[in-house]
Design an enzyme around this catalytic site. Structure first.
Site, PDB file in Angstrom:
ATOM      1  N   HIS A 152     -33.599  31.572  33.649  1.00  0.00           N
ATOM      2  CA  HIS A 152     -33.764  30.563  32.605  1.00  0.00           C
ATOM      3  C   HIS A 152     -32.426  30.264  31.925  1.00  0.00           C
ATOM      4  O   HIS A 152     -32.068  29.111  31.716  1.00  0.00           O
ATOM      5  CB  HIS A 152     -34.755  31.055  31.556  1.00  0.00           C
ATOM      6  CG  HIS A 152     -36.103  31.397  32.110  1.00  0.00           C
ATOM      7  ND1 HIS A 152     -37.002  32.194  31.443  1.00  0.00           N
ATOM      8  CD2 HIS A 152     -36.710  31.059  33.281  1.00  0.00           C
ATOM      9  CE1 HIS A 152     -38.110  32.319  32.154  1.00  0.00           C
ATOM     10  NE2 HIS A 152     -37.945  31.645  33.285  1.00  0.00           N
ATOM     11  N   SER A 162     -38.529  27.745  37.224  1.00  0.00           N
ATOM     12  CA  SER A 162     -38.208  27.707  35.801  1.00  0.00           C
ATOM     13  C   SER A 162     -36.724  27.531  35.520  1.00  0.00           C
ATOM     14  O   SER A 162     -36.348  26.958  34.501  1.00  0.00           O
ATOM     15  CB  SER A 162     -38.717  28.978  35.112  1.00  0.00           C
ATOM     16  OG  SER A 162     -40.113  29.045  35.182  1.00  0.00           O
TER      17      SER A 162
END
Length: 317
Positions: free
Chosen positions: A229, A177
């Protein structure tokens, strides 16, 4: 699973609408996308290898601790109480290269900063990330080529791992991610630096910012590594200004009348390029030095831990 911070889970689905942003007049699909499909295949292969090593039936016995999907043999999943994402154990992920602060710093296993982005906590985690990569990455690779997209993917993943290690030092982390958010950040900076070639600028910017906000907001849930992230997004955002430049709208090469020829790149594009390059180099350098010196980012930012998990009446962090 109690000590795992997963970099993703099911929150990449909102990114899929990002194909909308590229204006028809600015499409340059001169490249055949092969790198992104190769990355997807590599992640699938790694997950199969991890499940082979995990070998749940051999390590867990008894009716109360039965593996999930036992018909898969050694590829069956850990009990759902241990791993609700249908995947291996934390110990297997750690063995295969998951990101763990102590091993990176004290055992000099810096390679985990890269290997963790090829591991996934379970089949659900893997599928959501790979579907998002297909929707985001193929379009970018068609427009900008495998070299630039590959660099953004890898460097963003590294940036996410560095920030994650600085703030989450009591758990392991896996997932692609951080790299995916890097591609999303690069899309935003590409829109900003190539502003003149877009017809529906405000609509594209608002929609992209909305998608970013939703996905980062979902990172506030427990057991999600939002620092990966954020680190990946910031890294990709800087890289977009550096690697995804396009000539400004109306530019043409006209050797016969150079006085009327528009500059290929505007002044603000050059300024953004330089600023982004400086921020990227300084950020990665300072972050790496702090990490390998054993610094704890939470000591320098008392409130930053809330960026990865915000406590509410419904859950604790």
């Amino acid at each position: 699973m109690a000590n795992r911070d997963v970099e993703g889970g099911g929150k990449q689905n909102n990114i899929n609408n990002s194909n909308y942003f590229y204006d028809e007049s600015s499409r340059e699909t001169h490249w055949t996308s092969w790198l992104v499909p190769a990355i997807v295949v590599a992640n699938l292969a790694v997950f199969i290898a991890v499940m082979f090593v995990n070998d749940c039936p051999k390590k867990i016995n008894g009716p109360n601790k039965a593996c999930v999907a036992r018909f898969l043999g050694r590829f069956s999943f850990q009990p759902l109480r241990e791993n609700p994402l249908f995947g291996p154990s934390s110990s297997t992920l750690e063995k295969m290269g998951a990101l763990e602060w102590r091993k990176v710093v004290h055992e000099h296993q810096g390679w985990r900063l890269v290997t963790c982005m090829w591991l996934h906590a379970g089949i659900i985690h893997l599928l959501t990330n790979m579907l998002s990569l297909i929707f985001i990455g193929i379009r970018l690779e068609q427009q900008f080529g495998f070299v630039r997209v590959g660099l953004i993917y890898l460097i963003s993943g590294l940036g996410g791992s560095i920030l994650s290690s600085l703030f989450l030092q009591e758990s392991i982390s896996v997932g692609a991610s951080g790299a995916l958010f890097g591609l999303l950040g690069a899309m935003l900076s590409e829109l900003l630096t190539n502003w003149t070639i877009y017809a529906n600028k405000a609509a594209a910017l608002f929609t992209l910012l909305f998608i970013i906000a939703i996905n980062l907001g979902l990172g506030l849930l427990p057991r999600v590594d939002n620092f990966a992230h954020i680190g990946g997004f910031i890294t990709g955002f800087c890289l977009g200004f550096i690697l995804l430049l396009r000539p400004q709208y109306g530019w043409e090469s006209s050797p016969t009348n150079t006085s009327l020829t528009k500059r290929k790149y505007s002044i603000y594009q050059y300024v953004l390029f330089i600023v982004a390059a400086v921020v990227l180099v300084v950020g990665l350098t300072v972050g790496s030095v702090m990490l390998f010196k054993g610094e704890n980012g939470n000591k320098h930012c008392k409130w930053c831990h809330r960026l990865s998990c915000f406590p509410t009446s419904k859950w604790t962090c």
